[in-house]
Design a protein around this motif. Structure first.
Motif, PDB file in Angstrom:
ATOM      1  N   GLU A 164      49.356  54.258  -5.418  1.00 55.25           N
ATOM      2  CA  GLU A 164      47.808  53.804  -5.830  1.00 55.25           C
ATOM      3  C   GLU A 164      48.433  52.483  -6.776  1.00 55.25           C
ATOM      4  OE1 GLU A 164      44.739  54.796  -9.231  1.00 55.25           O
ATOM      5  OE2 GLU A 164      46.187  56.332  -8.832  1.00 55.25           O
ATOM      6  N   LYS A 165      49.362  52.448  -7.505  1.00 60.18           N
ATOM      7  CA  LYS A 165      49.901  51.264  -8.254  1.00 60.18           C
ATOM      8  C   LYS A 165      50.239  49.988  -7.441  1.00 60.18           C
ATOM      9  CE  LYS A 165      52.642  53.515 -10.902  1.00 60.18           C
ATOM     10  NZ  LYS A 165      53.594  53.848 -11.933  1.00 60.18           N
ATOM     11  N   ASN A 166      50.756  50.523  -6.254  1.00 64.41           N
ATOM     12  CA  ASN A 166      51.384  49.344  -5.385  1.00 64.41           C
ATOM     13  C   ASN A 166      50.129  48.673  -4.769  1.00 64.41           C
ATOM     14  OD1 ASN A 166      52.690  48.658  -2.550  1.00 64.41           O
ATOM     15  ND2 ASN A 166      53.891  48.447  -4.496  1.00 64.41           N
ATOM     16  N   GLU A 218      49.571  60.527 -15.084  1.00 68.24           N
ATOM     17  CA  GLU A 218      50.401  59.429 -14.532  1.00 68.24           C
ATOM     18  C   GLU A 218      49.868  59.139 -12.900  1.00 68.24           C
ATOM     19  OE1 GLU A 218      54.926  58.933 -12.258  1.00 68.24           O
ATOM     20  OE2 GLU A 218      54.566  60.675 -14.238  1.00 68.24           O
ATOM     21  N   ARG A 219      49.691  57.739 -12.594  1.00 63.75           N
ATOM     22  CA  ARG A 219      49.349  57.380 -11.618  1.00 63.75           C
ATOM     23  C   ARG A 219      50.154  57.598 -10.359  1.00 63.75           C
ATOM     24  NH1 ARG A 219      47.173  51.405 -12.315  1.00 63.75           N
ATOM     25  NH2 ARG A 219      46.184  51.611 -10.114  1.00 63.75           N
ATOM     26  N   GLU A 220      49.522  57.608  -9.180  1.00 59.84           N
ATOM     27  CA  GLU A 220      50.857  57.742  -8.120  1.00 59.84           C
ATOM     28  C   GLU A 220      51.282  56.256  -7.808  1.00 59.84           C
ATOM     29  OE1 GLU A 220      51.650  60.221  -6.220  1.00 59.84           O
ATOM     30  OE2 GLU A 220      50.372  61.647  -7.305  1.00 59.84           O
ATOM     31  N   ILE A 259      49.158  46.405 -15.311  1.00 59.41           N
ATOM     32  CA  ILE A 259      49.150  47.358 -14.197  1.00 59.41           C
ATOM     33  C   ILE A 259      49.363  48.782 -15.218  1.00 59.41           C
ATOM     34  CG2 ILE A 259      49.928  48.488 -12.312  1.00 59.41           C
ATOM     35  CD1 ILE A 259      48.501  45.547 -11.955  1.00 59.41           C
ATOM     36  N   ASP A 260      48.411  49.694 -15.411  1.00 59.76           N
ATOM     37  CA  ASP A 260      48.590  50.612 -16.376  1.00 59.76           C
ATOM     38  C   ASP A 260      49.569  51.959 -15.739  1.00 59.76           C
ATOM     39  OD1 ASP A 260      47.182  49.691 -18.649  1.00 59.76           O
ATOM     40  OD2 ASP A 260      45.633  49.983 -17.511  1.00 59.76           O
ATOM     41  N   TRP A 261      50.041  52.854 -16.261  1.00 64.22           N
ATOM     42  CA  TRP A 261      50.712  53.731 -15.883  1.00 64.22           C
ATOM     43  C   TRP A 261      50.009  55.061 -15.753  1.00 64.22           C
ATOM     44  CZ3 TRP A 261      55.968  54.414 -14.178  1.00 64.22           C
ATOM     45  CH2 TRP A 261      56.575  55.768 -14.124  1.00 64.22           C
ATOM     46  N   THR A 321      60.834  50.068  -8.792  1.00 59.20           N
ATOM     47  CA  THR A 321      60.384  50.953  -7.710  1.00 59.20           C
ATOM     48  C   THR A 321      59.379  49.981  -7.026  1.00 59.20           C
ATOM     49  OG1 THR A 321      61.045  52.861  -8.496  1.00 59.20           O
ATOM     50  CG2 THR A 321      58.979  53.097  -6.957  1.00 59.20           C
ATOM     51  N   GLN A 322      58.270  49.391  -7.930  1.00 59.51           N
ATOM     52  CA  GLN A 322      57.086  48.761  -7.289  1.00 59.51           C
ATOM     53  C   GLN A 322      57.672  47.480  -6.811  1.00 59.51           C
ATOM     54  OE1 GLN A 322      53.999  49.669  -7.108  1.00 59.51           O
ATOM     55  NE2 GLN A 322      54.424  51.712  -8.137  1.00 59.51           N
TER      56      GLN A 322
END
Length: 224
Positions: free
Chosen positions: A209-211, A204-206, A196-198, A19-20
């Motif tokens: 936000e992770k991207n 759980e991160r959005e 990159i932490d989950w 997904t990322q």
């Protein structure tokens, strides 16, 4: 030879890596950043024959039935063919490569078969084998997507139900996946990958936000 740039997204199954990767490629396209996209393994190519035999259980029903060095060569051969056939010219002319998995996957998925005391030596052997002996380009940046084992397994099972697929010998062995997770975190430190932490503060991160964090790291490193 003019050297290009190579960015890799890595993570165990169910880490949200695909997904990322998709979100990142879409972001590059939107911002008109030239790049070449590649995904490993290349299941539709002849160079992945041994990989498919291995994952489908032709050499044994458990990942441990094929030792780390032997299995690593299966995946390395597919990458070598890909470099020679697909993206090597673009990279050598100075292009930017964005890769979903790479040599890093051997560290995570094969390193977990090695005794803990022997893991640093195996990771050093792997680096020498793929980047020195096979002369595959070294990543400029590896972004490792971390996740907990419960989330990983739950996400995989939902994916299998949705797409009516069957787990391979890696995906259905939870103990193996748990070992991959430990090894991935070790490799992250050993090689200097960016993690990159989950989760954040236990939640759980959005995805966005992770991207955003991934894109920010890439910009900070000066690769785009």
């Amino acid at each position: 030879m003019k050297k290009g740039k190579l960015i890799v997204l890595e993570g165990i199954d169910g880490s949200g890596k695909s997904t990322q990767y998709r979100m990142l490629t879409e972001r590059f396209q939107k911002e008109n950043i030239p790049f070449y996209s590649t995904v490993f393994p290349r299941y539709g190519e002849e160079s992945s024959t041994l990989i498919r035999l291995y994952l489908n259980g032709a050499f044994g029903d458990r990942p441990s039935d094929v030792n780390a060095c032997a299995a690593a060569t299966f995946f390395a051969a597919d990458r070598y063919a890909s470099y020679k056939q697909d993206w090597g010219g673009f990279y050598e002319s100075g292009g930017l490569i964005l890769s979903d998995r790479y040599t890093t996957s051997n560290a995570v998925h094969q390193g977990c078969k090695v005794a803990e005391k022997d893991l640093p030596a195996f990771l050093d052997w792997l680096y020498d084998f793929e980047h020195v002996r096979l002369e595959l380009p070294k990543p400029d940046l590896v972004l490792y997507l971390d996740v907990d084992i419960e989330t990983s397994v739950a996400r995989m099972r939902r994916r299998e139900a949705k797409h009516h697929t069957h787990a391979d010998i890696h995906e259905k062995d939870v103990d193996y996946l748990r070992a991959c997770l430990r090894t991935g975190r070790f490799a992250c430190e050993h090689y200097g990958w960016r993690r990159i932490d989950w989760l954040k503060d236990g939640a759980e991160r959005e995805k966005q936000e992770k991207n955003d964090e991934i894109f920010s790291i890439i910009k900070e490193t000066g690769l785009i």
